[in-house]
Scaffold this active site. Sequence first.
Site: not given
Length: 394
Positions: A33-34, A107, A215, A295
């Site tokens: 991961e960068q 998230r 929400y 994605d």
Amino acid sequence: MRHIPLLTIGGGIGGMTTALALAQAGFDAHIVEQAPEFAEIGAGIQLAPNALRILDSLGVLDAVNEVAVRPRNLVFLHADTGKHLTTIDFGTPFRERYGQSYSVLHRGDLLDVLLAACREHPKVTLENNRQVVDIEEHGTTAVVHFADGESYRTDALIGADGLKSRARQLLSDDKPVTDAYVAYRGALPMDQVDLPVEQDDEIIWVGPDRHLVQYPIRRGELYNQVAVFRSPSYRPEIEHTDRWGGPDELTEAFATSCVQVRESVKMFNTSRRWPMYDREPLDNWTRGRVTLLGDAAHPMFQYLAQGACQAIEDADCLARQLVKHSGDIDEAFAAYQAERIPRTALVQRVARGWGQVWHAHNDTPLSALRDRVFGRRSPDDFTDLDWLYQSLAV
Ligand SMILES: Cc1cc2nc3c(=O)[nH]c(=O)nc-3n(C[C@H](O)[C@H](O)[C@H](O)COP(=O)(O)OP(=O)(O)OC[C@H]3O[C@@H](n4cnc5c(N)ncnc54)[C@H](O)[C@@H]3O)c2cc1C
């Protein structure tokens, strides 16, 4: 050069779920991961039953449930008139049909759950500060070059590196596509929310060229809001500047909305905005020992709330195919994309269309049709959701 049998680029929701699924299927999984830390932005995410069933099979659903909120209903209202359009009841019939409920959460909380499960698993290894700058594909192997000059050789490379994927450049020279919509999003402490909010419901206000999603998340401690609108100043020549979709346009875009929507929009932190992008579906996303996921493979507009859910489906599929093909990478990658491309391409296309339905101008045939179809369905009519959430009965 260090050899990593299975290497995933990207420690987002897609990459992290992939590492966990591969490890639980018996494979060593390594993520690069960068960013200096594994982190997500401070906003909410919706998880539908198709993703929750997989998280359950990966053994992380209890941890997700501890931080998530399970809304009672999803309620669609008209952003201008406040008129009720339709409700989806997430109660017992929904749960029985899809084997899971519907969850909304922060998230960061979701990524933390996945990260903790990966850290606990002896077959997962994780590295930060590893930015991939170049990839070579050599048929039965791939070589990944990092910004610091180091390189890894791998038998199987999974590009879970998001919308602007470096791995995708090996397969396609396509570009992200915007439809001139921009999002503002963020979560507020519930005690600062001075709105008549319905805490048990998720609410989507739809209207011409705009919508607002609301929400509760984090056990109901935070209230998440996403406001999206079409920027009137967007032009292709200023796409990569901040000269479109600014905070002044946010207020203006919702100026004719009902008072509850206008008051909600006032509560946004406008320091950051997200231009919305998807891409055209690919008919191939594998080259030799390099494949794509999440994605990187199929970025989609968020109107169906399925981007991360589809990444989770990808992860599950890839691990299943590797087991089914006894670790034969070529066969497994071919089977993985054969299973996933038709479904994700459909979700990408329907998401585009769904956005048009939400954003239809008032008094047009499309808005009239939307309101009529919405108005005729009962809250427990899930017919049109089966294809997406995959009814267990079909
Ligand atoms: C406004 C909005 C609302 C949304 N709401 C929902 C929702 O409710 N439900 C849902 O399912 N989906 C939703 N989505 C979509 C969802 O956020 C994405 O589909 C999902 O986060 C994609 O995950 P990913 O892991 O594939 O990619 P990403 O989250 O983009 O992760 C990619 C990772 O790769 C890393 N990376 C990139 N390049 C490199 C490199 N060269 N070297 C090393 N690392 C690299 C990045 O730092 C990042 O950590 C929404 C999207 C938006 C914009």
